[in-house]
Design an enzyme around this catalytic site. Structure first.
Site, PDB file in Angstrom:
ATOM      1  CG  ASN A  56     -17.561  79.736 -31.548  1.00  0.00           C
ATOM      2  OD1 ASN A  56     -18.117  79.837 -30.455  1.00  0.00           O
ATOM      3  ND2 ASN A  56     -18.243  79.522 -32.654  1.00  0.00           N
ATOM      4  CD  GLU A  58     -19.075  82.074 -36.316  1.00  0.00           C
ATOM      5  OE1 GLU A  58     -19.937  82.844 -36.783  1.00  0.00           O
ATOM      6  OE2 GLU A  58     -19.217  80.837 -36.249  1.00  0.00           O
ATOM      7  CB  CYS A  67     -11.946  76.799 -32.770  1.00  0.00           C
ATOM      8  SG  CYS A  67     -12.198  76.331 -34.470  1.00  0.00           S
ATOM      9  CD  GLU A  69     -12.422  73.256 -29.738  1.00  0.00           C
ATOM     10  OE1 GLU A  69     -12.659  74.393 -30.210  1.00  0.00           O
ATOM     11  OE2 GLU A  69     -13.006  72.235 -30.142  1.00  0.00           O
ATOM     12  CB  CYS A 100     -11.741  71.728 -36.156  1.00  0.00           C
ATOM     13  SG  CYS A 100     -10.539  73.018 -35.780  1.00  0.00           S
ATOM     14  CB  CYS A 103      -8.870  72.838 -32.211  1.00  0.00           C
ATOM     15  SG  CYS A 103      -9.573  74.469 -32.500  1.00  0.00           S
TER      16      CYS A 103
HETATM   17  N1  THU Z   1     -15.706  75.706 -33.940  1.00  0.00           N
HETATM   18  C1  THU Z   1     -15.093  75.678 -32.716  1.00  0.00           C
HETATM   19  O1  THU Z   1     -15.196  76.629 -31.935  1.00  0.00           O
HETATM   20  N2  THU Z   1     -14.361  74.593 -32.409  1.00  0.00           N
HETATM   21  C2  THU Z   1     -14.139  73.528 -33.234  1.00  0.00           C
HETATM   22  O2  THU Z   1     -13.358  72.641 -32.914  1.00  0.00           O
HETATM   23  C3  THU Z   1     -14.849  73.446 -34.514  1.00  0.00           C
HETATM   24  C4  THU Z   1     -15.616  74.644 -34.911  1.00  0.00           C
HETATM   25  C5  THU Z   1     -16.477  76.896 -34.315  1.00  0.00           C
HETATM   26  C6  THU Z   1     -15.845  77.706 -35.405  1.00  0.00           C
HETATM   27  C7  THU Z   1     -17.030  78.415 -35.998  1.00  0.00           C
HETATM   28  O3  THU Z   1     -17.227  79.636 -35.310  1.00  0.00           O
HETATM   29  C8  THU Z   1     -18.203  77.502 -35.709  1.00  0.00           C
HETATM   30  O4  THU Z   1     -17.740  76.535 -34.790  1.00  0.00           O
HETATM   31  C9  THU Z   1     -18.740  76.800 -36.931  1.00  0.00           C
HETATM   32  O5  THU Z   1     -17.740  76.174 -37.623  1.00  0.00           O
END
Ligand code: THU
Length: 143
Positions: A56, A58, A67, A69, A100, A103
């Site tokens: 991920n 940000e 994310c 995935e 999520c 994704c």
């Molecule tokens: N996140 C992912 O990398 N994958 C997911 O399927 C859900 C959330 C990350 C996004 C963000 O950087 C952190 O988790 C908190 O939400």
């Protein structure tokens, strides 16, 4: 639930599955998550045996976050591959971190039959993308 990494030969993961989860765990170290501090790693395996990873990323503009995935899927598509057979996601939190909704929608277009392994320090769960995303949006063109 089995401990991760599985110690017993009775653990329900094959060596190929263990390798994919290990790749997800390794790439998680490279996540850029200064805001949530929640790092996620994903690894996907294609029909040709290729493995693509993502973590991920940000952003100060929170909505711009990508994310793990989807980062892995984008990497795979840029390499010219499209058919995913297996997905592994690794995160460390009190619960297993499921992909999520956004994704799931992106994954299913490239991985309708994929197996999904979600893992963390204390265990793992095996499921399928079809189970996680039973009724995706499909674009069939206007009119
Ligand atoms: N996140 C992912 O990398 N994958 C997911 O399927 C859900 C959330 C990350 C996004 C963000 O950087 C952190 O988790 C908190 O939400």
């Amino acid at each position: 639930m089995n401990a991760w990494p599985p110690r017993s030969p009775l653990a329900e993961l094959t060596p190929a599955e263990v390798r994919l989860v290990s790749a997800a765990k390794a790439v998680r170290e490279r996540a850029y998550a200064p805001y949530s501090k929640f790092r996620v790693g994903a690894a996907i395996e294609t029909e040709h045996g290729g493995v693509f990873t993502g973590a991920n990323v940000e952003n100060a503009s929170y909505g711009a976050t990508v994310c793990a995935e989807r980062a892995a899927i984008f990497c795979m598509v840029a390499a010219g591959e499209h058919n995913v057979t297996r997905v592994a996601v690794y995160a460390e939190g009190p619960e297993l971190s499921m992909p999520c909704g956004m994704c799931r929608q992106v994954l299913i277009e490239h991985a309708p039959k994929a197996e999904v392994i979600v893992a963390g320090p204390s265990g793992h769960r095996k499921t399928t993308l079809a189970a996680l995303m039973p009724e995706p949006f499909v674009f069939e063109g206007a009119e």
